[in-house]
Write a protein that holds these residues in place. Structure first.
Motif, PDB file in Angstrom:
ATOM      1  N   GLU A 215      30.350  39.705  36.275  1.00 48.40           N
ATOM      2  CA  GLU A 215      30.466  38.960  35.030  1.00 48.40           C
ATOM      3  C   GLU A 215      31.746  38.135  35.060  1.00 48.40           C
ATOM      4  O   GLU A 215      32.769  38.595  35.555  1.00 48.40           O
ATOM      5  N   VAL A 216      31.688  36.946  34.514  1.00 53.45           N
ATOM      6  CA  VAL A 216      32.905  36.154  34.409  1.00 53.45           C
ATOM      7  C   VAL A 216      33.858  36.891  33.469  1.00 53.45           C
ATOM      8  O   VAL A 216      33.442  37.435  32.462  1.00 53.45           O
ATOM      9  N   GLY A 217      35.120  36.927  33.819  1.00 52.03           N
ATOM     10  CA  GLY A 217      36.086  37.615  32.965  1.00 52.03           C
ATOM     11  C   GLY A 217      36.560  38.904  33.599  1.00 52.03           C
ATOM     12  O   GLY A 217      37.620  39.418  33.286  1.00 52.03           O
ATOM     13  N   ASP A 218      35.785  39.415  34.521  1.00 51.85           N
ATOM     14  CA  ASP A 218      36.150  40.628  35.241  1.00 51.85           C
ATOM     15  C   ASP A 218      37.054  40.343  36.428  1.00 51.85           C
ATOM     16  O   ASP A 218      37.755  41.200  36.909  1.00 51.85           O
ATOM     17  N   HIS A 219      36.982  39.097  36.900  1.00 49.75           N
ATOM     18  CA  HIS A 219      37.464  38.785  38.233  1.00 49.75           C
ATOM     19  C   HIS A 219      38.955  38.941  38.435  1.00 49.75           C
ATOM     20  O   HIS A 219      39.391  39.472  39.439  1.00 49.75           O
ATOM     21  N   GLY A 220      39.726  38.466  37.438  1.00 47.52           N
ATOM     22  CA  GLY A 220      41.175  38.487  37.588  1.00 47.52           C
ATOM     23  C   GLY A 220      41.705  39.861  37.955  1.00 47.52           C
ATOM     24  O   GLY A 220      42.711  39.988  38.638  1.00 47.52           O
ATOM     25  N   LYS A 221      40.993  40.896  37.523  1.00 57.09           N
ATOM     26  CA  LYS A 221      41.463  42.265  37.760  1.00 57.09           C
ATOM     27  C   LYS A 221      41.457  42.636  39.244  1.00 57.09           C
ATOM     28  O   LYS A 221      42.254  43.450  39.686  1.00 57.09           O
ATOM     29  N   ASP A 222      40.543  42.056  39.994  1.00 50.51           N
ATOM     30  CA  ASP A 222      40.514  42.325  41.433  1.00 50.51           C
ATOM     31  C   ASP A 222      41.838  41.957  42.086  1.00 50.51           C
ATOM     32  O   ASP A 222      42.264  42.566  43.061  1.00 50.51           O
ATOM     33  N   ALA A 223      42.456  40.922  41.543  1.00 47.71           N
ATOM     34  CA  ALA A 223      43.704  40.437  42.120  1.00 47.71           C
ATOM     35  C   ALA A 223      44.769  41.524  42.087  1.00 47.71           C
ATOM     36  O   ALA A 223      45.561  41.656  43.021  1.00 47.71           O
ATOM     37  N   HIS A 224      44.788  42.329  41.025  1.00 45.13           N
ATOM     38  CA  HIS A 224      45.854  43.324  40.878  1.00 45.13           C
ATOM     39  C   HIS A 224      45.877  44.341  42.011  1.00 45.13           C
ATOM     40  O   HIS A 224      46.929  44.828  42.397  1.00 45.13           O
ATOM     41  N   VAL A 225      44.704  44.691  42.523  1.00 46.48           N
ATOM     42  CA  VAL A 225      44.667  45.760  43.532  1.00 46.48           C
ATOM     43  C   VAL A 225      44.766  45.239  44.964  1.00 46.48           C
ATOM     44  O   VAL A 225      44.831  46.026  45.905  1.00 46.48           O
ATOM     45  N   LEU A 226      44.796  43.930  45.115  1.00 41.61           N
ATOM     46  CA  LEU A 226      44.869  43.368  46.468  1.00 41.61           C
ATOM     47  C   LEU A 226      46.275  43.545  47.059  1.00 41.61           C
ATOM     48  O   LEU A 226      47.259  43.157  46.441  1.00 41.61           O
ATOM     49  N   VAL A 227      46.346  44.151  48.234  1.00 45.43           N
ATOM     50  CA  VAL A 227      47.651  44.347  48.904  1.00 45.43           C
ATOM     51  C   VAL A 227      47.519  43.978  50.384  1.00 45.43           C
ATOM     52  O   VAL A 227      46.420  44.006  50.929  1.00 45.43           O
ATOM     53  N   PRO A 228      48.650  43.657  51.018  1.00 45.96           N
ATOM     54  CA  PRO A 228      48.596  43.370  52.458  1.00 45.96           C
ATOM     55  C   PRO A 228      48.184  44.610  53.249  1.00 45.96           C
ATOM     56  O   PRO A 228      48.377  45.734  52.796  1.00 45.96           O
ATOM     57  N   ARG A 229      47.622  44.369  54.430  1.00 46.36           N
ATOM     58  CA  ARG A 229      47.333  45.463  55.346  1.00 46.36           C
ATOM     59  C   ARG A 229      48.415  45.435  56.419  1.00 46.36           C
ATOM     60  O   ARG A 229      48.363  44.636  57.349  1.00 46.36           O
ATOM     61  N   TYR A 230      49.418  46.289  56.280  1.00 45.81           N
ATOM     62  CA  TYR A 230      50.560  46.256  57.198  1.00 45.81           C
ATOM     63  C   TYR A 230      50.253  46.997  58.504  1.00 45.81           C
ATOM     64  O   TYR A 230      50.884  46.769  59.512  1.00 45.81           O
ATOM     65  N   LEU A 231      49.351  47.952  58.440  1.00 44.67           N
ATOM     66  CA  LEU A 231      48.989  48.838  59.554  1.00 44.67           C
ATOM     67  C   LEU A 231      50.091  49.806  59.963  1.00 44.67           C
ATOM     68  O   LEU A 231      49.930  50.553  60.914  1.00 44.67           O
ATOM     69  N   GLN A 232      51.221  49.763  59.310  1.00 45.23           N
ATOM     70  CA  GLN A 232      52.216  50.798  59.561  1.00 45.23           C
ATOM     71  C   GLN A 232      53.149  50.953  58.368  1.00 45.23           C
ATOM     72  O   GLN A 232      53.330  50.037  57.587  1.00 45.23           O
ATOM     73  N   LEU A 233      53.733  52.134  58.281  1.00 44.59           N
ATOM     74  CA  LEU A 233      54.644  52.422  57.182  1.00 44.59           C
ATOM     75  C   LEU A 233      55.946  51.661  57.369  1.00 44.59           C
ATOM     76  O   LEU A 233      56.292  51.283  58.487  1.00 44.59           O
ATOM     77  N   ALA A 234      56.656  51.430  56.292  1.00 41.60           N
ATOM     78  CA  ALA A 234      58.015  50.923  56.401  1.00 41.60           C
ATOM     79  C   ALA A 234      58.799  51.939  57.229  1.00 41.60           C
ATOM     80  O   ALA A 234      58.573  53.144  57.113  1.00 41.60           O
ATOM     81  N   GLU A 235      59.730  51.431  58.052  1.00 40.59           N
ATOM     82  CA  GLU A 235      60.440  52.318  58.980  1.00 40.59           C
ATOM     83  C   GLU A 235      61.113  53.490  58.278  1.00 40.59           C
ATOM     84  O   GLU A 235      61.016  54.637  58.724  1.00 40.59           O
ATOM     85  N   ALA A 236      61.787  53.185  57.173  1.00 38.11           N
ATOM     86  CA  ALA A 236      62.522  54.231  56.449  1.00 38.11           C
ATOM     87  C   ALA A 236      61.556  55.300  55.939  1.00 38.11           C
ATOM     88  O   ALA A 236      61.858  56.492  55.936  1.00 38.11           O
ATOM     89  N   GLU A 237      60.387  54.844  55.529  1.00 39.18           N
ATOM     90  CA  GLU A 237      59.383  55.755  54.997  1.00 39.18           C
ATOM     91  C   GLU A 237      58.853  56.677  56.101  1.00 39.18           C
ATOM     92  O   GLU A 237      58.699  57.882  55.918  1.00 39.18           O
TER      93      GLU A 237
END
Lengths: 253, 355
Positions: A215-237
């Motif tokens: 439905e139109v109006g739902d779409h913007g919410k998908d943007a919130h959960v989009l994150v890069p795929r780093y494939l590895q943890l931050a070094e400190a982590e």
């Protein structure tokens, strides 16, 4: 009405705009490292102006989510997710490695993508292409070069051509040519690059499905959960987890 | 139409017709992802801060890569919440403001990229804000203060003494030559095994101690400099701790904290006093994370009472990083036609007199 694709995970800054049917109207790529944050927006502005389009004409976004440069990929992902959020339009993330391989989809053989991830390791994946079909045969991952070559030898079929793609492709070709004597071995791209027209073609079917199914109006919410795929943890982590694992191990002893 | 044309049309029309100026501001220079809507540089319509403090606590300080990753996850949510709480849509606003530096470069890129995208989509002007100017103008939100004034800005990353003229022009009188005051608080807190962040923890412990018990040294940098130095003080405290731990004497932690805090405050106030006397300005702004410290606030109050001048300090919650202060700082630039463009980028190093 138009669609937008952007990738900034590699030293190439890539933008493309297509019509609703996925036909590319304009595509741009530059290889000026470390300038993605500065130029992504002006170039986008220029591209839209050339096409006599407004941002509001864009109805869907495809973004390369990496792997690649941490800082680089964040610029494209932030750009794309805020763009989709502000216009309330659908967005999908695609592997930048897959987008790089997709450039060779009309060839026949396997495409081995390998981007330098430092310490003798690569961001890597293998895809099988056959005159337009595109299939993942080795999932993307951060691997040591030697291990990646072993995996590649396992997935490649008899006599199949191997296309090497990426900034370490040339070096790997020279080192491993004798391992793959029975295969046509071709360095297809010596750079780590994604071109947005390929990213657009790769993501187009999924984006279409999404545009039609929601439905139109739902779409913007998908943007919130989009994150890069780093494939590895931050070094400190990673170090912190390692330490914690060590200390809990001692406790249980 | 290009962004610049769409933007200029709206901007000129608004300046011509007047009406309130409502700015959406974004801040992501360190470990807080923040957005706010501010009217006329004075009224906070909404302010949202997503803190990563609990995520960095285990490392004993902010890890840049961890911070940048969190910013990407939070940025659109925080902007959305700020707009929703303000009950505004993008197109109802007059400008987008963003911290462009100084700070962690990867973290800054996220905020700047988000701000440019919002401005581009909505055809709004972009205003770039220096992080420390933001801290300074937080006082305008609490107190309505306007330049000219002397500003003492003290945080975990910065210690600066500024002269701000009536038009908003900033002259840097002095800065720290080594550690920032807040940084020394963190380091001493760690040495005292109090935890992170150090400022509030030292203040708490200091309240039970005798500030005169130890006489820790203050840097002397010559009569004419307004610069600060805290590394000597830090070394003296660390050396004392080292010696005390090796001897069998009890560690007077509360007295150490109180005496250390007194020394930092005294150094800050001494230079501020000189700056006020030399410039003859009649208003002092104290801002930045360390401006939440009660000993510093009390000392600034005494100084201003003694000199018969006005003191403006942000409310406690506006001392730490937030976006409302960025919106406050952006207002004057909006009025003065000092706009950025789509090539705006993050700057890890960014001297305030270059703003």
């Amino acid at each position: 009405m138009a669609l937008l694709a952007i990738d900034t995970a590699t030293p190439t800054l890539a933008l493309a705009v297509s019509d609703d049917d996925g036909h590319v109207l304009a595509a741009f790529a530059s290889r000026i490292p470390k300038m993605h944050a500065t130029y992504a927006h002006p170039l986008m502005d220029e591209m839209l102006a050339v096409l006599s389009l407004e941002p509001q004409d864009i109805r869907g976004v495809i973004v390369g989510v990496g792997p690649g440069s941490y800082t680089g990929v964040r610029i494209g992902v932030t750009f794309a997710k805020v763009f989709a959020y502000a216009l309330d339009i659908p967005i999908i993330g695609e592997s930048s490695l897959a987008a790089a391989a997709f450039a060779l989809r009309t060839h026949c053989g396997v495409v081995a993508v390998m981007w330098d991830a430092r310490r003798k390791s690569v961001y890597s994946a293998v895809y099988r292409v056959q005159y337009g079909t595109f299939q993942e045969v080795l999932a993307e991952g951060k691997r040591e070069i030697a291990a990646f070559m072993t995996s590649l030898a396992q997935v490649v079929q008899k006599d199949e051509a191997i296309y090497l793609v990426g900034d370490v492709a040339k070096a790997i070709y020279e080192q491993y040519a004798s391992t793959f004597l029975l295969h046509p071995l071709i360095v297809a791209d010596e750079t780590a690059s994604v071109y947005a027209e390929h990213l657009l073609a790769l993501g187009y079917p999924e984006l279409c499905t999404k545009m039609q199914s929601r439905e139109v109006g739902d779409h913007g919410k998908d943007a919130h959960v989009l994150v890069p795929r780093y494939l590895q943890l931050a070094e400190a982590e990673a170090r912190w987890l390692e330490k914690r694992r060590g200390s809990t191990g001692n406790e249980s002893e | 139409m290009r962004w610049s044309e769409r933007m200029k049309q709206r901007y000129e029309e608004h300046l011509r017709n007047g009406g309130p100026t409502e700015i959406l501001a974004i801040e992501s220079s360190c470990d807080e992802t923040a957005a706010a809507v501010v009217r006329d540089g004075r009224v906070i319509i909404s302010s949202v801060v997503a803190s990563q403090m609990s995520s960095h606590e285990r490392f004993g300080g902010v890890v840049p890569e961890v911070a940048s990753r969190a910013h990407v996850e939070q940025i659109s949510l925080v902007v959305d919440e700020a707009l929703q709480k303000a009950d505004r849509t993008l197109s109802e606003l007059q400008a987008i403001a963003v911290t462009s530096g100084p700070g962690l470069i990867g973290a800054l890129f996220v905020g700047v990229t988000a701000a440019k995208t919002l401005a581009q989509v909505a055809g709004l002007p972009i205003i770039d804000v220096h992080h420390l100017a933001g801290h300074m103008y937080a006082a305008a939100l609490s107190d309505g203060v306007e330049p000219p004034f002397i500003a003492l800005i003290v945080s975990g990353g910065h210690t600066e003494l500024l002269q701000v003229n009536a038009g908003g022009e900033i002259i840097r009188l002095g800065k720290t030559r080594d550690d920032a005051a807040g940084e020394v608080f963190d380091k001493i807190a760690r040495a005292l095994e109090l935890g992170y962040p150090g400022g509030p923890l030292i203040q708490q412990l200091a309240s039970q101690g005798d500030p005169e018990y130890f006489d820790f040294p203050q840097a002397k940098l010559g009569d004419h400099s307004f610069d600060f130095s805290f590394s000597g003080l830090k070394s003296a405290v660390l050396l004392h701790l080292d010696r005390a731990k090796k001897s069998s004497q009890p560690l007077r932690k509360a007295d150490i904290a109180a005496s250390f805090q007194r020394a930092v405050v005294a150094a800050l106030i001494a230079k501020t006093r000189e700056a006020l006397l030399q410039t003859g300005l009649d208003t002092l702004v104290v801002a930045g994370g360390v401006a939440a410290n009660l000993a510093l606030r009390d000392a600034a109050k005494s100084l201003c009472e003694e000199l018969g001048i006005r003191l403006a300090v942000p409310d406690f919650w506006l001392c730490t990083d937030n976006a409302a202060m960025i919106g406050a700082a952006a207002y004057m630039r909006y009025k003065q036609r000092k706009l950025a463009d789509l090539t705006l980028t993050g700057r890890a190093e960014f001297s305030i007199d270059q703003w």
